[in-house]
Design a protein around this motif. Structure first.
Motif, short mmCIF file in Angstrom:
data_model
loop_
_atom_site.label_atom_id
_atom_site.label_comp_id
_atom_site.label_asym_id
_atom_site.label_seq_id
_atom_site.Cartn_x
_atom_site.Cartn_y
_atom_site.Cartn_z
N GLU A 42 -6.76 12.14 1.76
CA GLU A 42 -6.03 12.88 0.88
C GLU A 42 -5.88 14.29 0.77
N ASN A 43 -6.96 15.13 0.90
CA ASN A 43 -7.15 16.48 0.91
C ASN A 43 -6.87 17.35 2.04
N ILE A 44 -7.22 16.36 3.35
CA ILE A 44 -7.33 17.24 4.57
C ILE A 44 -6.25 16.60 5.35
N PHE A 45 -6.35 15.48 5.67
CA PHE A 45 -5.51 14.74 6.85
C PHE A 45 -4.02 14.71 6.39
N LYS A 46 -3.79 14.41 4.83
CA LYS A 46 -2.21 14.48 4.48
C LYS A 46 -1.96 15.96 4.15
N ALA A 70 -3.49 9.35 8.23
CA ALA A 70 -3.76 9.18 6.99
C ALA A 70 -3.11 7.78 6.67
N GLY A 71 -2.90 6.83 7.28
CA GLY A 71 -2.43 5.71 6.69
C GLY A 71 -0.92 5.66 6.95
N GLN A 72 -0.34 6.67 7.34
CA GLN A 72 1.16 6.78 7.59
C GLN A 72 1.47 6.42 8.98
N PRO A 73 2.47 5.44 9.15
CA PRO A 73 2.84 5.33 10.72
C PRO A 73 3.95 6.18 10.95
N ILE A 74 3.81 7.05 11.95
CA ILE A 74 4.70 8.20 12.38
C ILE A 74 5.15 7.83 13.71
N MET A 75 6.18 8.26 14.23
CA MET A 75 6.87 8.27 15.65
C MET A 75 7.15 9.72 15.86
N VAL A 76 6.77 10.09 17.03
CA VAL A 76 7.13 11.44 17.54
C VAL A 76 8.02 11.37 18.78
N ILE A 77 9.23 12.02 18.82
CA ILE A 77 10.06 11.61 19.79
C ILE A 77 11.03 13.22 20.29
N ARG A 78 11.22 12.98 21.35
CA ARG A 78 12.23 14.05 21.96
C ARG A 78 13.92 13.52 21.78
N ASP A 79 14.51 14.18 20.88
CA ASP A 79 15.76 13.65 20.48
C ASP A 79 16.83 14.29 21.41
N ASN A 80 18.10 14.19 21.11
CA ASN A 80 19.12 14.19 22.13
C ASN A 80 19.41 15.79 22.38
N ASP A 81 18.78 16.67 21.37
CA ASP A 81 18.90 18.12 21.41
C ASP A 81 17.82 18.74 22.10
N SER A 82 16.96 17.71 22.45
CA SER A 82 15.77 18.16 23.29
C SER A 82 14.56 18.52 22.54
N LEU A 158 2.01 16.07 7.27
CA LEU A 158 2.95 15.23 6.11
C LEU A 158 2.98 16.19 4.87
N ASN A 159 2.51 17.52 4.79
CA ASN A 159 2.47 18.32 3.69
C ASN A 159 3.67 19.24 4.12
N HIS A 292 -9.08 11.13 14.75
CA HIS A 292 -8.71 10.75 13.38
C HIS A 292 -9.66 9.71 13.04
N PRO A 293 -10.16 9.44 11.62
CA PRO A 293 -11.08 8.45 11.21
C PRO A 293 -10.43 7.17 11.34
N LYS A 294 -11.55 6.11 11.52
CA LYS A 294 -10.76 4.66 11.51
C LYS A 294 -12.03 4.03 10.54
N GLY A 295 -11.86 4.28 9.50
CA GLY A 295 -12.68 3.88 8.40
C GLY A 295 -14.04 5.08 8.48
N VAL A 296 -14.83 4.34 7.89
CA VAL A 296 -16.18 5.52 7.88
C VAL A 296 -16.90 5.36 9.01
N GLY A 297 -17.04 4.41 9.59
CA GLY A 297 -17.85 4.37 10.94
C GLY A 297 -17.24 4.33 12.08
#
Ligand code: FES
Ligand SMILES: [Fe+2]
Length: 374
Positions: A42-46, A70-82, A158-159, A292-297
């Motif tokens: 909540e306080n760091i990754f978001k 932080a639990g949010q599915p995200i895409m990173v994409i190169r758009d038509n304006d490059s 995300l901020n 990125h954390p994947k759970g605690v362990g």
């Protein structure tokens, strides 16, 4: 009955109130509790910037990668304006996720009912929606996420109020600008999952105190504790330097590199950009971990690297780089062993944090950074 309920954030705040010359490792609850994991999500990754990879991994229009932050599915994409943009990877209809993995696409088609978005996230088509009076295509766009390119890195947040990355990391540029990291080419990128808390691996990267022993099978013999320089960290990152021997060709500046001078030509910089981008930068090659954390362990690791432009265009360099990559893989096996053993140890009832060496200054600074978000 003794009071066994603890507050891990409070424990960390107490831990970092000690001056460095008396400091101890972070309390084990910081590594092993869901409470602390929730705090950092909540306080760091978001809130902070996260590295999604290198810009040159998305060279062509329509190249994309996907990730969870932080639990949010995200895409990173190169758009038509490059332009590289980050956006929500969730359909605006009945909220399925959209793209998977990485690849190239001309449009983003939801695999559920085929609502189709342009690379810029605007809805372009939706079958059989003409009879809903309220539906208007123009009302639909994938939510945009802050995305900036910095020295060849794709940084996302995300901020919406996150400070521009050029400002928060200007001291990194002041320090290592002459390496021109933005000109380095990525030649490999892999993902891994290790059975340890993400901070155990981050801290392992930050200190070279472990090199002689943990890496006795590979690079340990070349590491001299008395030659390591660990200056106090900065607000957004910490760093330390190692000098490499002249015979390690790829770790020294190429003869065609006329920008780096003196000892900088053989200096390796280890940068830990908070929270979780860890870069080893040499005049000839670089490698990195984005964690990125994947759970605690468990920790999800994006592991990549490549070469500086002078070496990329040098025909001998490919073989040298292959040798370096083999060495890195062997070094990683040793690090995996050490960091997974630390996590097992942390779960013990008998585990208590010991004092830190002066060579663990970056770990102390990292603890302060983590506590500063409370
Ligand atoms: S959920 Fe995406 S088209 Fe229906
Ligand atoms: Fe290591």
């Amino acid at each position: 009955m003794p009071n066994t309920i603890s507050n891990p954030v409070q424990e960390l705040l107490e831990n970092v109130s000690t001056p460095f010359t008396q400091a101890r490792a972070m309390p084990k609850s910081v590594y092993t509790t869901k409470e602390f994991l929730n705090y950092e999500l909540e306080n760091i990754f978001k809130k902070d910037w996260f590295c999604a990879g290198r810009s040159d991994a998305l060279k062509n229009i329509g190249d994309y990668l996907t990730l969870e932050l932080a639990g949010q599915p995200i895409m990173v994409i190169r758009d038509n304006d490059s332009k590289i943009r980050a956006q929500s990877n969730v359909c605006r209809h009945r909220m399925s996720t959209l793209l998977e993995g990485s690849g190239n696409t001309r449009s983003i088609v939801c695999q559920y009912h085929a609502w189709t978005y342009g690379l810029n996230g605007a809805l372009r088509g939706a079958p059989a929606m003409t009879l809903n009076d309220k539906f208007k295509k123009k009302d639909y766009c994938l939510p945009q996420i802050k995305c900036e390119e910095w020295l060849g890195w794709i940084m996302i947040s995300l901020n919406q109020n996150a400070k521009p990355i050029v400002n928060s990391l200007s001291e990194v540029t002041d320090l290592i600008g002459d390496f021109r990291m933005e000109t380095y080419t990525q030649t490999f990128s892999e993902t891994h999952v290790w059975d340890t808390n993400w901070k155990v691996l981050a801290e392992n990267f930050m200190e070279s105190y472990h090199l002689p022993v943990c890496h006795s099978g590979t690079i340990g013999g070349l590491s001299k504790l008395e030659e390591m320089d660990c200056p106090p960290g900065k607000e957004a990152f910490n760093y330390h330097f190692i000098l490499k021997e002249p015979h390690f060709k790829l770790a020294n500046a190429h003869p065609n590199n006329t920008i780096l001078k003196g000892d900088w030509r053989r200096t390796t910089v280890l940068l830990a950009i908070y929270p979780s981008l860890l870069i080893t930068l040499t005049p000839g090659y670089f490698w990195y971990l984005s964690l990125h954390p994947k759970g605690v362990g468990q920790v999800h690791i994006n592991f990549g690297g490549g070469m500086s432009p002078e070496f990329v265009s040098d025909p001998d360099a490919q073989d040298h780089f292959k040798a370096v990559k083999t060495l890195l893989d062997d070094v990683n096996i040793e690090d995996r062993g050490c960091t997974e053993k630390v996590f097992k140890g942390l779960l013990s009832d008998h585990a208590t944090p010991g004092h830190l060496s002066h060579l663990e200054r970056p770990n102390y600074d990292f603890a302060k950074y983590l506590a500063s978000h409370a």
